[in-house]
Design a protein around this motif. Structure first.
Motif, PDB file in Angstrom:
ATOM      1  N   UNK A  50      18.845 -13.625  80.134  1.00 40.37           N
ATOM      2  CA  UNK A  50      18.333 -12.392  81.410  1.00 40.37           C
ATOM      3  C   UNK A  50      18.000 -10.713  80.709  1.00 40.37           C
ATOM      4  N   UNK A  51      18.471 -11.032  79.217  1.00 34.63           N
ATOM      5  CA  UNK A  51      17.351 -10.419  77.956  1.00 34.63           C
ATOM      6  C   UNK A  51      15.768 -10.727  77.812  1.00 34.63           C
ATOM      7  N   UNK A  52      15.578 -11.775  78.125  1.00 31.52           N
ATOM      8  CA  UNK A  52      13.891 -12.109  78.430  1.00 31.52           C
ATOM      9  C   UNK A  52      13.213 -11.745  79.924  1.00 31.52           C
ATOM     10  N   UNK A  53      14.159 -11.298  80.724  1.00 33.46           N
ATOM     11  CA  UNK A  53      12.958  -9.999  81.802  1.00 33.46           C
ATOM     12  C   UNK A  53      12.292  -9.286  81.041  1.00 33.46           C
ATOM     13  N   UNK A  54      11.546  -8.609  82.222  1.00 33.34           N
ATOM     14  CA  UNK A  54      11.193  -7.531  81.497  1.00 33.34           C
ATOM     15  C   UNK A  54      10.479  -5.778  82.827  1.00 33.34           C
ATOM     16  N   UNK A  55      11.191  -4.412  82.247  1.00 33.88           N
ATOM     17  CA  UNK A  55      10.669  -3.248  83.806  1.00 33.88           C
ATOM     18  C   UNK A  55       9.422  -3.754  83.709  1.00 33.88           C
ATOM     19  N   UNK A  56       9.382  -3.880  85.050  1.00 31.89           N
ATOM     20  CA  UNK A  56       7.730  -4.391  85.677  1.00 31.89           C
ATOM     21  C   UNK A  56       6.298  -3.163  85.370  1.00 31.89           C
ATOM     22  N   UNK A  57       7.366  -1.863  85.228  1.00 30.41           N
ATOM     23  CA  UNK A  57       6.402  -0.679  85.445  1.00 30.41           C
ATOM     24  C   UNK A  57       6.091   0.283  84.322  1.00 30.41           C
ATOM     25  N   UNK A  58       5.352   0.564  84.047  1.00 32.60           N
ATOM     26  CA  UNK A  58       4.861   0.500  82.065  1.00 32.60           C
ATOM     27  C   UNK A  58       5.725   2.524  81.986  1.00 32.60           C
ATOM     28  N   UNK A  59       5.332   2.606  83.096  1.00 33.37           N
ATOM     29  CA  UNK A  59       5.866   4.597  82.900  1.00 33.37           C
ATOM     30  C   UNK A  59       6.445   4.339  84.674  1.00 33.37           C
ATOM     31  N   UNK A  60       7.811   4.873  84.449  1.00 34.72           N
ATOM     32  CA  UNK A  60       8.688   5.365  85.079  1.00 34.72           C
ATOM     33  C   UNK A  60       9.460   6.602  85.675  1.00 34.72           C
TER      34      UNK A  60
END
Length: 197
Positions: A50-60
């Motif tokens: 699960x560490x591989x996942x990336x939050x999809x929005x750069x500016x939250x």
């Protein structure tokens, strides 16, 4: 899913102990099926995966609509198969996981969007800025079409207002073997994996 604090503590304690029933209970707590548990079924491997996942929005800026039943723009209750993430118009969108572009969407609901497959998972990105013509999505330096590989964290688009929307945001959905998952639960699993030692 409603869950009392005492039940949540029992499930969390059992899940952390690595028991089979604990893992299943943990899946239920997250709103995942046993099949969708995947990497969480084996805590040592799950945490790393699960560490591989990336939050999809750069500016939250915040979450504007949760996964599950909600009151839609029509004023009626409807299912919402994703998480709406508010961000400034044109903010970069990154791929949650490495995979292959399966589809480019251009319709009245999702607007301009992408579907990316990562093994048994599909992640859907809607309301993008840019255009979809001839099966290719274009936005700034991004040009993606079906069959193209993407890396986790790769720029795949920009926040827009295409389709059925009242403001700039990303609608982010995740399916596992055709069943919709709660992206909020996935984000929680990613956060726990990053904080695990």
């Amino acid at each position: 899913m409603a869950c009392s604090d005492s039940r949540r503590r029992r499930v969390w304690t059992a899940a952390r102990s690595g028991t089979r029933s604990g893992a299943a209970g943990f899946a239920a707590l997250l709103g995942l099926t046993a099949l969708a548990l995947g990497p969480l079924a084996r805590p040592a491997l799950g945490e790393l995966r699960w560490r591989q996942g990336v939050f999809p929005v750069a500016t939250f800026l915040g979450y504007t609509s949760h996964f599950g039943q909600r009151v839609g723009p029509s004023g009626r209750s409807e299912p919402h198969y994703g998480l709406d993430i508010a961000a400034p118009m044109g903010s970069p969108i990154r791929s949650w996981w490495g995979g292959v572009v399966a589809d480019v969407i251009d319709d009245g609901a999702c607007g301009v969007g992408l579907v990316i497959t990562s093994g048994p998972y599909e992640h859907i990105y809607c309301h993008l800025s840019g255009s979809a013509a001839g099966g290719v999505y274009r936005s700034g330096p991004v040009a993606l079409g079906p069959g193209m590989a993407v890396r986790g964290g790769q720029l795949i688009g920009h926040v827009g207002m295409s389709g059925r929307t009242t403001g700039p945001h990303l609608h982010w959905g995740i399916r596992y073997q055709g069943r919709w998952l709660n992206p909020g639960a996935i984000l929680k699993a990613m956060a726990r994996a990053r904080s695990a030692r």
